[in-house]
Write a protein that holds these residues in place. Structure first.
Motif, PDB file in Angstrom:
ATOM      1  N   ASN A 104       2.538 -22.481   9.395  1.00  0.00           N
ATOM      2  CA  ASN A 104       3.905 -22.694   8.925  1.00  0.00           C
ATOM      3  C   ASN A 104       4.147 -22.279   7.490  1.00  0.00           C
ATOM      4  O   ASN A 104       5.286 -22.166   7.069  1.00  0.00           O
ATOM      5  CB  ASN A 104       4.279 -24.164   9.098  1.00  0.00           C
ATOM      6  N   THR A 105       3.089 -22.057   6.725  1.00  0.00           N
ATOM      7  CA  THR A 105       3.276 -21.673   5.332  1.00  0.00           C
ATOM      8  C   THR A 105       2.949 -20.212   5.092  1.00  0.00           C
ATOM      9  O   THR A 105       2.702 -19.812   3.966  1.00  0.00           O
ATOM     10  CB  THR A 105       2.421 -22.559   4.414  1.00  0.00           C
ATOM     11  N   VAL A 106       2.925 -19.401   6.143  1.00  0.00           N
ATOM     12  CA  VAL A 106       2.728 -17.963   6.007  1.00  0.00           C
ATOM     13  C   VAL A 106       3.991 -17.266   6.476  1.00  0.00           C
ATOM     14  O   VAL A 106       4.479 -17.506   7.577  1.00  0.00           O
ATOM     15  CB  VAL A 106       1.522 -17.475   6.824  1.00  0.00           C
ATOM     16  N   TYR A 107       4.513 -16.409   5.609  1.00  0.00           N
ATOM     17  CA  TYR A 107       5.751 -15.702   5.901  1.00  0.00           C
ATOM     18  C   TYR A 107       5.483 -14.210   5.897  1.00  0.00           C
ATOM     19  O   TYR A 107       4.732 -13.706   5.075  1.00  0.00           O
ATOM     20  CB  TYR A 107       6.823 -16.068   4.869  1.00  0.00           C
ATOM     21  N   LEU A 108       6.099 -13.516   6.823  1.00  0.00           N
ATOM     22  CA  LEU A 108       5.834 -12.102   7.027  1.00  0.00           C
ATOM     23  C   LEU A 108       7.089 -11.270   6.776  1.00  0.00           C
ATOM     24  O   LEU A 108       8.207 -11.733   6.996  1.00  0.00           O
ATOM     25  CB  LEU A 108       5.351 -11.865   8.448  1.00  0.00           C
ATOM     26  N   LEU A 109       6.880 -10.047   6.328  1.00  0.00           N
ATOM     27  CA  LEU A 109       7.965  -9.080   6.236  1.00  0.00           C
ATOM     28  C   LEU A 109       7.480  -7.808   6.920  1.00  0.00           C
ATOM     29  O   LEU A 109       6.633  -7.096   6.381  1.00  0.00           O
ATOM     30  CB  LEU A 109       8.347  -8.788   4.786  1.00  0.00           C
ATOM     31  N   GLN A 110       7.993  -7.556   8.103  1.00  0.00           N
ATOM     32  CA  GLN A 110       7.668  -6.337   8.830  1.00  0.00           C
ATOM     33  C   GLN A 110       8.632  -5.251   8.386  1.00  0.00           C
ATOM     34  O   GLN A 110       9.849  -5.412   8.505  1.00  0.00           O
ATOM     35  CB  GLN A 110       7.783  -6.560  10.341  1.00  0.00           C
ATOM     36  N   GLY A 120       0.815  -1.206   0.000  1.00  0.00           N
ATOM     37  CA  GLY A 120       0.000   0.000   0.000  1.00  0.00           C
ATOM     38  C   GLY A 120       0.845   1.250   0.000  1.00  0.00           C
ATOM     39  O   GLY A 120       2.060   1.199  -0.252  1.00  0.00           O
ATOM     40  N   LEU A 121       0.193   2.361   0.297  1.00  0.00           N
ATOM     41  CA  LEU A 121       0.848   3.673   0.352  1.00  0.00           C
ATOM     42  C   LEU A 121       1.090   4.047   1.804  1.00  0.00           C
ATOM     43  O   LEU A 121       0.162   3.954   2.635  1.00  0.00           O
ATOM     44  CB  LEU A 121      -0.039   4.721  -0.319  1.00  0.00           C
ATOM     45  N   VAL A 122       2.304   4.461   2.114  1.00  0.00           N
ATOM     46  CA  VAL A 122       2.649   4.838   3.480  1.00  0.00           C
ATOM     47  C   VAL A 122       3.587   6.042   3.430  1.00  0.00           C
ATOM     48  O   VAL A 122       4.338   6.214   2.473  1.00  0.00           O
ATOM     49  CB  VAL A 122       3.295   3.655   4.227  1.00  0.00           C
ATOM     50  N   GLN A 123       3.530   6.874   4.449  1.00  0.00           N
ATOM     51  CA  GLN A 123       4.409   8.038   4.518  1.00  0.00           C
ATOM     52  C   GLN A 123       5.811   7.622   4.973  1.00  0.00           C
ATOM     53  O   GLN A 123       5.972   6.601   5.647  1.00  0.00           O
ATOM     54  CB  GLN A 123       3.835   9.061   5.495  1.00  0.00           C
ATOM     55  N   PRO A 124       6.807   8.401   4.592  1.00  0.00           N
ATOM     56  CA  PRO A 124       8.160   8.107   5.087  1.00  0.00           C
ATOM     57  C   PRO A 124       8.180   8.013   6.610  1.00  0.00           C
ATOM     58  O   PRO A 124       7.539   8.818   7.306  1.00  0.00           O
ATOM     59  CB  PRO A 124       8.978   9.307   4.592  1.00  0.00           C
ATOM     60  N   GLY A 125       8.899   7.001   7.095  1.00  0.00           N
ATOM     61  CA  GLY A 125       8.953   6.749   8.527  1.00  0.00           C
ATOM     62  C   GLY A 125       7.888   5.805   9.013  1.00  0.00           C
ATOM     63  O   GLY A 125       7.934   5.360  10.172  1.00  0.00           O
ATOM     64  N   GLY A 126       6.947   5.484   8.160  1.00  0.00           N
ATOM     65  CA  GLY A 126       5.856   4.598   8.548  1.00  0.00           C
ATOM     66  C   GLY A 126       6.224   3.128   8.444  1.00  0.00           C
ATOM     67  O   GLY A 126       7.363   2.774   8.141  1.00  0.00           O
ATOM     68  N   SER A 127       5.226   2.283   8.690  1.00  0.00           N
ATOM     69  CA  SER A 127       5.431   0.834   8.707  1.00  0.00           C
ATOM     70  C   SER A 127       4.375   0.131   7.875  1.00  0.00           C
ATOM     71  O   SER A 127       3.244   0.625   7.728  1.00  0.00           O
ATOM     72  CB  SER A 127       5.354   0.303  10.142  1.00  0.00           C
ATOM     73  N   LEU A 128       4.762  -1.014   7.345  1.00  0.00           N
ATOM     74  CA  LEU A 128       3.847  -1.915   6.660  1.00  0.00           C
ATOM     75  C   LEU A 128       4.274  -3.337   6.982  1.00  0.00           C
ATOM     76  O   LEU A 128       5.458  -3.590   7.248  1.00  0.00           O
ATOM     77  CB  LEU A 128       3.890  -1.725   5.141  1.00  0.00           C
ATOM     78  N   ARG A 129       3.308  -4.249   6.935  1.00  0.00           N
ATOM     79  CA  ARG A 129       3.635  -5.652   7.096  1.00  0.00           C
ATOM     80  C   ARG A 129       3.107  -6.413   5.893  1.00  0.00           C
ATOM     81  O   ARG A 129       1.903  -6.395   5.614  1.00  0.00           O
ATOM     82  CB  ARG A 129       3.038  -6.230   8.379  1.00  0.00           C
ATOM     83  N   ASN A 189       9.688  -1.351   8.868  1.00  0.00           N
ATOM     84  CA  ASN A 189       9.603  -0.147   9.684  1.00  0.00           C
ATOM     85  C   ASN A 189      10.515   0.935   9.134  1.00  0.00           C
ATOM     86  O   ASN A 189      11.405   0.655   8.330  1.00  0.00           O
ATOM     87  CB  ASN A 189       9.991  -0.467  11.132  1.00  0.00           C
ATOM     88  N   SER A 190      10.292   2.141   9.585  1.00  0.00           N
ATOM     89  CA  SER A 190      11.125   3.287   9.164  1.00  0.00           C
ATOM     90  C   SER A 190      11.276   3.334   7.650  1.00  0.00           C
ATOM     91  O   SER A 190      12.384   3.468   7.120  1.00  0.00           O
ATOM     92  CB  SER A 190      12.504   3.198   9.835  1.00  0.00           C
ATOM     93  N   LEU A 191      10.164   3.216   6.971  1.00  0.00           N
ATOM     94  CA  LEU A 191      10.203   3.144   5.514  1.00  0.00           C
ATOM     95  C   LEU A 191      10.692   4.447   4.898  1.00  0.00           C
ATOM     96  O   LEU A 191      10.427   5.542   5.414  1.00  0.00           O
ATOM     97  CB  LEU A 191       8.817   2.789   4.979  1.00  0.00           C
TER      98      LEU A 191
END
Length: 122
Positions: free
Chosen positions: A76-82, A10-19, A84-86
């Motif tokens: 076990n078959t779901v992988y995440l990418l957190q 999605g769209l996020v402001q600088p410094g924001g987070s997405l997962r 931060n500080s985008l």
């Protein structure tokens, strides 16, 4: 048939987070390495982070300390990418990749998801 489905961009402001989330489906027995890659306009696809079946992680220098790759313990078959500080330079299409996937039918192969857009902008 093994499929990978990404979500969470999605769209996020600088410094924001997405997962971001990558769900692998199919008759999967094991996945040796799961990775996240990204491709910005006019640039080559690059590695962001990987995690092995044993839990060893690896990150691109540009995201170390800001991004975390993990496996959902409940699934076990779901992988995440957190993420931060985008930063604006993180803007890209993010793809998940499953390397050396073994299925219950004895097949093996490498697979890519369709990608999810991440845009960092004010």
């Amino acid at each position: 048939q093994v499929q990978l489905a990404e979500s969470g961009g999605g769209l996020v402001q600088p410094g924001g987070s997405l997962r971001l989330s990558c769900a692998a489906s199919g008759s999967i027995f094991s996945i040796d390495v799961m990775g996240w890659y990204r491709q910005a306009p006019g640039k080559q696809r690059e590695l962001v982070a990987t995690i092995t079946r044993g839990g060893t992680t690896n990150y691109a220098d540009s995201v170390k300390g800001r991004f975390t790759i993990s496996r959902d313990n409940a699934k076990n078959t779901v992988y995440l990418l957190q993420m931060n500080s985008l930063k604006p330079e993180d803007t890209a299409v993010y793809y998940c990749n499953a390397e050396n996937v073994r299925t219950l039918t004895g097949r093996s192969g490498n697979y890519w998801g369709q990608g999810t857009q991440v845009t960092v902008s004010s």
